[in-house]
Enzyme design. Structure first.
Site, PDB file in Angstrom:
ATOM      1  N   GLU A 399      -3.474   8.592  25.129  1.00 52.01           N
ATOM      2  CA  GLU A 399      -4.261   7.751  26.021  1.00 52.01           C
ATOM      3  C   GLU A 399      -4.485   6.382  25.390  1.00 52.01           C
ATOM      4  O   GLU A 399      -5.006   6.293  24.272  1.00 52.01           O
ATOM      5  CB  GLU A 399      -5.629   8.379  26.312  1.00 52.01           C
ATOM      6  N   CYS A 400      -4.095   5.345  26.095  1.00 54.11           N
ATOM      7  CA  CYS A 400      -4.391   3.967  25.719  1.00 54.11           C
ATOM      8  C   CYS A 400      -3.898   3.633  24.313  1.00 54.11           C
ATOM      9  O   CYS A 400      -2.739   3.290  24.138  1.00 54.11           O
ATOM     10  CB  CYS A 400      -5.887   3.691  25.883  1.00 54.11           C
TER      11      CYS A 400
END
Length: 526
Positions: A399-400
């Site tokens: 994530e990210c």
């Protein structure tokens, strides 16, 4: 002021919600200071944060000595706020909940959903309003009156005046507040020493400035002790309504919420809310959140949650990135992975040159790889190990920050090269809640699975999506985003797995399926 945890369940833990008319009023200073002040008196304080923010809970944890937990009614659903709160507050004497933005500000276009006011009502908790009084005197009473009367379901139990200039200024403010009917529970002078440095995504995380953060939290606690009526605040907290209901528990959620058959619900579908276990009054410890190299074992009493791992010999090792570059994760993620049968082992990509021994799955959460790009790039042995793990087909959830780390390069610096994309810093802030649908089957979700999450970054990845995108985002504009390839699911979208616990079960099942064939992934690249 006395301890209450021995006599009451987590549904009746005294609690306060610290809110403000707007961002920048001093919520974090006051909330963190209250946690530190009450903890210094020997109370077990449970820290919470409304909304998706990852950084403030780090300061809360430092102040209270307990894991900071988020209460997000957009990502998890309103029905889970009280159970998640009870899970975190179990065994505590007091809970302090820091709000988000202004008291009534929530998810765009969703009314009160995800606002501090919404969460306060769900928790039946009194609100302490922190008001920046630096540029007003009598007008403060009108401001407070407006907030106190706007929603009769929100109880503003008191005000803390922040950024007060002098004794004379405080006297004028208190005189005006006497006419409002809302008591003043504290007045704090302006003070630079309690400020915490910020940068492109807000406060600098605790993990990057431990010594300075400790000093800042101590100063916040001292200011609150000197300027606030702690006895009155604790009395207000004890007036919170009884929540009743159950306590969220990762094992029970997974045991009684088996994953849906493929295909999972379509865009218009909805899943029943996960069950909650009865109250179990015992002190809570941070499950699965130890330091680098620390493993968390699955808790007992999982029933069907272990069935997926039958016959695999041992719990699959799931490596969870931590350290200063990867500070963004919700506590419930590690707890759900452990409850699903994984052995969760934390590692630090800035320091560790190999993945934990026997790694069968990898979780790379959010954080600031753009700040630590040179150090991450210089750790070539780990980059090669991650690439080898991805090549083996092992499940990887990114994530990210994890997406940036898996890319070919970040600001011109070589990264893991798992995703054929380039990442760079960008001046534009991308921020907001997202309604998402899984576009491609992955170790996290089947195509068609609907989830809610949020984006929070000042970087760009080009291209923004692969041949098999991770998500189709429905808000604020329709677009596809992220990458799914082999066992990799990489995206900018932050998700809270408590809202979709089947994600953890599916991920661990995929890890277990590969346990006999992935080779020595933990030593890949050596």
């Amino acid at each position: 002021m006395s301890s209450t945890s021995g006599a009451s369940g987590s549904g009746s833990v005294p609690r306060l919600v610290v809110a403000a008319p707007a961002s920048g009023s001093g919520k974090t200073t006051v909330a963190t200071g209250l946690m530190a002040a009450f903890a210094s008196r020997g109370l077990a304080v449970s820290p919470h944060k409304v909304g998706p923010d990852y950084i403030d809970p780090g300061y809360h944890s430092l102040a209270s000595g307990r894991v900071g937990r988020n209460l997000d009614s957009y990502m998890c659903g309103p029905e889970l706020i009280a159970p998640l709160f009870a899970h975190g507050a179990r065994g505590c004497d007091l809970a302090v909940v820091e709000g988000v933005m202004g008291l009534f500000d929530g998810a765009s276009g969703e009314g009160e959903l995800a606002s501090t006011a919404h969460v306060a009502k769900l928790l039946r908790a009194p609100v302490v309003l922190v008001v920046d009084a630096s540029s007003q005197s009598r007008s403060v009473a009108a401001l407070v009156h407006g907030f106190a009367s706007w929603d009769p379901g929100v109880r503003i139990g008191g005000v803390i005046l922040n950024k007060v200039a002098s004794d004379r200024h405080e006297a004028l403010l208190r005189e005006a507040m006497d006419q409002s009917g809302v008591p003043v529970l504290g007045a704090l002078r302006r003070a630079e020493e309690v400020g915490t440095p910020s940068r492109h995504l807000g406060l600098v995380p605790v993990a990057e400035r431990r010594a300075e953060a400790v000093a800042a939290v101590a100063a916040m606690g001292a200011r609150v002790r000197a300027g606030c009526d702690l006895e009155a605040l604790f009395a207000l907290a004890r007036g919170a309504g009884d929540l009743g209901g159950g306590v969220w528990d990762a094992g029970e959620v997974l045991a009684f919420s088996p994953p849906p058959p493929l295909p999972v619900p379509t865009l218009g579908g909805s899943a029943p809310g996960p069950p909650c276990r009865p109250e179990r009054p015992r002190p809570q410890t941070p499950d699965g959140l130890g330091g680098a190299g620390t493993a968390s074992k699955p808790p007992d009493g999982l029933g069907g949650a272990r069935s997926a791992l039958k016959g695999t010999g041992r719990a699959p090792v799931v490596a969870l990135a931590g350290g200063a570059a990867f500070t963004f994760s919700y506590a419930e993620q590690a707890e759900l992975l452990a409850a699903a049968g994984a052995e969760v082992v934390m590692f630090d990509p800035l320091r560790d040159e190999q993945l934990p021994d026997g790694t069968r799955g990898l979780v790379l959460g959010g954080g600031f790889p753009e700040v630590f790009g040179p150090e991450l790039s210089a750790n070539e042995p780990l980059r090669k190990a991650v690439a080898a793990l991805a090549e083996s087909g092992a499940p990887i959830a990114a994530e990210c920050a994890g997406l940036l780390y898996l890319s070919r390069e970040l600001d011109g610096l070589p990264m893991c090269g798992v995703i054929d994309a380039e990442a760079r810093m960008d001046a534009r802030l991308t921020l907001g809640y997202r309604d998402a649908v899984a576009v491609s089957d992955s170790p996290l979700a089947a195509a068609g699975t609907r989830m809610r999450g949020h984006e929070f970054h000042r970087t760009v990845v080009e291209p923004g999506a692969g041949a098999a995108p991770a998500w189709g985002l429905r808000t604020p504009v329709r677009r596809v985003e992220g990458f799914v390839q082999r066992g990799v699911h990489a995206s900018y979208l932050h998700t809270h797995w408590a809202g979709s616990p089947g994600v953890a079960r599916r991920f661990v099942e995929r890890c277990a399926e590969g346990s006999g064939s992935a080779g020595s992934a933990g030593s890949a690249g050596s």
